[in-house]
Design an enzyme around this catalytic site. Structure first.
Site, PDB file in Angstrom:
ATOM      1  N   HIS A  54      38.772  42.655  43.212  1.00  0.00           N
ATOM      2  CA  HIS A  54      37.761  41.865  43.081  1.00  0.00           C
ATOM      3  C   HIS A  54      37.908  40.396  43.656  1.00  0.00           C
ATOM      4  O   HIS A  54      38.792  40.334  44.063  1.00  0.00           O
ATOM      5  CB  HIS A  54      37.245  41.682  41.643  1.00  0.00           C
ATOM      6  CG  HIS A  54      38.366  41.105  40.626  1.00  0.00           C
ATOM      7  ND1 HIS A  54      39.514  41.847  40.378  1.00  0.00           N
ATOM      8  CD2 HIS A  54      38.425  39.954  39.865  1.00  0.00           C
ATOM      9  CE1 HIS A  54      40.357  40.873  39.705  1.00  0.00           C
ATOM     10  NE2 HIS A  54      39.655  39.852  39.302  1.00  0.00           N
ATOM     11  N   HIS A  56      38.219  37.339  42.608  1.00  0.00           N
ATOM     12  CA  HIS A  56      38.569  36.012  42.027  1.00  0.00           C
ATOM     13  C   HIS A  56      39.864  35.495  42.597  1.00  0.00           C
ATOM     14  O   HIS A  56      40.777  36.476  43.198  1.00  0.00           O
ATOM     15  CB  HIS A  56      38.876  36.292  40.612  1.00  0.00           C
ATOM     16  CG  HIS A  56      37.696  36.398  39.485  1.00  0.00           C
ATOM     17  ND1 HIS A  56      37.844  36.869  38.269  1.00  0.00           N
ATOM     18  CD2 HIS A  56      36.609  35.962  39.792  1.00  0.00           C
ATOM     19  CE1 HIS A  56      36.634  36.975  37.799  1.00  0.00           C
ATOM     20  NE2 HIS A  56      35.832  36.128  38.701  1.00  0.00           N
ATOM     21  N   ASP A  58      42.750  34.400  41.868  1.00  0.00           N
ATOM     22  CA  ASP A  58      44.025  34.816  41.330  1.00  0.00           C
ATOM     23  C   ASP A  58      44.277  36.212  41.896  1.00  0.00           C
ATOM     24  O   ASP A  58      45.437  36.650  41.626  1.00  0.00           O
ATOM     25  CB  ASP A  58      44.214  34.656  39.962  1.00  0.00           C
ATOM     26  CG  ASP A  58      43.110  35.401  39.118  1.00  0.00           C
ATOM     27  OD1 ASP A  58      42.238  35.938  39.567  1.00  0.00           O
ATOM     28  OD2 ASP A  58      43.974  35.930  38.017  1.00  0.00           O
ATOM     29  N   HIS A  59      43.440  36.957  42.490  1.00  0.00           N
ATOM     30  CA  HIS A  59      43.573  38.285  43.129  1.00  0.00           C
ATOM     31  C   HIS A  59      43.470  38.241  44.567  1.00  0.00           C
ATOM     32  O   HIS A  59      44.039  39.455  45.190  1.00  0.00           O
ATOM     33  CB  HIS A  59      42.861  39.218  42.240  1.00  0.00           C
ATOM     34  CG  HIS A  59      42.923  39.404  40.933  1.00  0.00           C
ATOM     35  ND1 HIS A  59      43.627  40.549  40.416  1.00  0.00           N
ATOM     36  CD2 HIS A  59      42.800  38.721  40.079  1.00  0.00           C
ATOM     37  CE1 HIS A  59      43.737  40.497  39.161  1.00  0.00           C
ATOM     38  NE2 HIS A  59      43.144  39.142  38.762  1.00  0.00           N
ATOM     39  N   HIS A 112      33.871  43.009  34.435  1.00  0.00           N
ATOM     40  CA  HIS A 112      34.348  41.638  34.945  1.00  0.00           C
ATOM     41  C   HIS A 112      33.857  40.815  36.060  1.00  0.00           C
ATOM     42  O   HIS A 112      33.660  39.625  35.797  1.00  0.00           O
ATOM     43  CB  HIS A 112      35.859  42.169  35.021  1.00  0.00           C
ATOM     44  CG  HIS A 112      36.981  40.841  35.391  1.00  0.00           C
ATOM     45  ND1 HIS A 112      37.198  39.977  34.266  1.00  0.00           N
ATOM     46  CD2 HIS A 112      37.502  40.269  36.384  1.00  0.00           C
ATOM     47  CE1 HIS A 112      37.802  39.142  34.792  1.00  0.00           C
ATOM     48  NE2 HIS A 112      38.159  39.136  36.011  1.00  0.00           N
ATOM     49  N   ASP A 129      41.443  43.648  36.913  1.00  0.00           N
ATOM     50  CA  ASP A 129      41.108  42.905  35.612  1.00  0.00           C
ATOM     51  C   ASP A 129      40.066  43.749  34.721  1.00  0.00           C
ATOM     52  O   ASP A 129      39.348  43.097  33.935  1.00  0.00           O
ATOM     53  CB  ASP A 129      40.650  41.526  35.761  1.00  0.00           C
ATOM     54  CG  ASP A 129      41.750  40.682  36.173  1.00  0.00           C
ATOM     55  OD1 ASP A 129      42.923  41.062  36.201  1.00  0.00           O
ATOM     56  OD2 ASP A 129      41.717  39.500  36.617  1.00  0.00           O
ATOM     57  N   HIS A 167      47.444  41.709  35.047  1.00  0.00           N
ATOM     58  CA  HIS A 167      48.095  40.525  34.299  1.00  0.00           C
ATOM     59  C   HIS A 167      48.949  41.195  33.070  1.00  0.00           C
ATOM     60  O   HIS A 167      48.920  42.259  32.738  1.00  0.00           O
ATOM     61  CB  HIS A 167      46.930  39.803  33.655  1.00  0.00           C
ATOM     62  CG  HIS A 167      46.121  39.046  34.707  1.00  0.00           C
ATOM     63  ND1 HIS A 167      46.634  37.709  35.089  1.00  0.00           N
ATOM     64  CD2 HIS A 167      45.023  39.360  35.209  1.00  0.00           C
ATOM     65  CE1 HIS A 167      45.656  37.334  35.865  1.00  0.00           C
ATOM     66  NE2 HIS A 167      44.682  38.070  36.017  1.00  0.00           N
TER      67      HIS A 167
END
Length: 255
Positions: A54, A56, A58-59, A112, A129, A167
């Protein structure tokens, strides 16, 4: 097939997926570039693709650094074009992705985010996530009904399926799970195992789909104990699966 878990940022995991025959590799959800490049060099493999679950940051935060030194295919859901840096291949439910001679299948699992996907290589599920070990992702863009439908799709996979999530949230997820299903012996045993691993600084990922079905409250909307806990914490909640899921997610958000 070789799968290498790479700790990134504070609690993210990226996964280096290697084809043993061709020594080609893909990185799934690179939060940052440098740790991935170091591991690629250590393994002496050819990095050929980025598989993003996805958009985001942090990915996807490592995409730019990786693309600065490698010519790579970058996959993400087709609706995330423009939201994932460097995306070359928009994918959707049922599409195939390849890494050397490895073949994976794309699962569309919104909730998400609206453009979330998972990648399934044999019995290895890389689900970002959406599904966590003992938990699930927050609903930043999708609805409870969408997320519930996505989770139903995932739990239809065979019990031995390994669940590689994005995570290291397992211990806290289990603490929440115990507030709604404290009489579940499988859950209590898992919490003890996870605490022992985290005390030693070890990863709790991957889990298995069987383990998630037995201990993850977001997959156990038919549990009488969970239904009772939800009714007590959120009076008036309907006891249909989507309403129970939505109530659990709100409780976890406030946990």
């Amino acid at each position: 097939m070789k799968i290498i878990q790479i700790p990134l940022l504070r609690d993210n995991y990226g996964y280096l997926l290697i084809c043993d025959k061709t020594h080609q590799a893909a990185i799934i959800d690179p939060s940052e570039g440098e740790p991935v490049l170091r591991r690629v060099e250590q393994e002496k493999v050819e990095l050929v693709a980025i598989l993003n679950t996805h958009h985001h940051r942090d990915h996807t935060g490592g995409n730019e650094a990786l693309l600065a030194s490698h010519r790579l295919k970058v996959c993400g859901h087709k609706s995330d074009q423009g939201r994932i840096f460097g995306m070359t291949d928009g994918v959707d439910e049922g599409d195939s992705v390849s890494v050397g001679e490895l073949r994976g299948r794309v699962l569309f699992i919104p909730g998400h985010t609206t453009g979330h996907v998972a990648y399934l290589f044999d019995n290895n599920l890389f689900c970002g996530d959406t599904l966590f070990a003992a938990g699930c992702g927050r609903l930043f863009e999708g609805s409870p009904a969408e997320m519930h439908s996505s989770l139903q799709k995932l739990i239809a996979l065979p019990d031995p399926t390994k669940v590689y999530c994005g995570h290291e949230y397992t211990e806290n997820n289990l603490r929440f799970a115990l507030t709604v299903e404290r009489k579940n012996p499988k859950l209590l045993a898992r919490f003890e195992r996870v605490q022992a691993l985290r005390t030693r600084g070890l990863s709790t990922v991957p889990s298995t789909m069987e383990e998630e079905k037995l201990t993850n409250p977001f997959l156990r909307w038919d549990s009488k104990e969970i239904q009772t806990s939800v009714a007590a914490a959120a009076p008036g909640t309907q006891l249909d699966p989507v309403s129970i899921f939505a109530a659990l997610r709100k409780l976890k958000d406030a946990f």
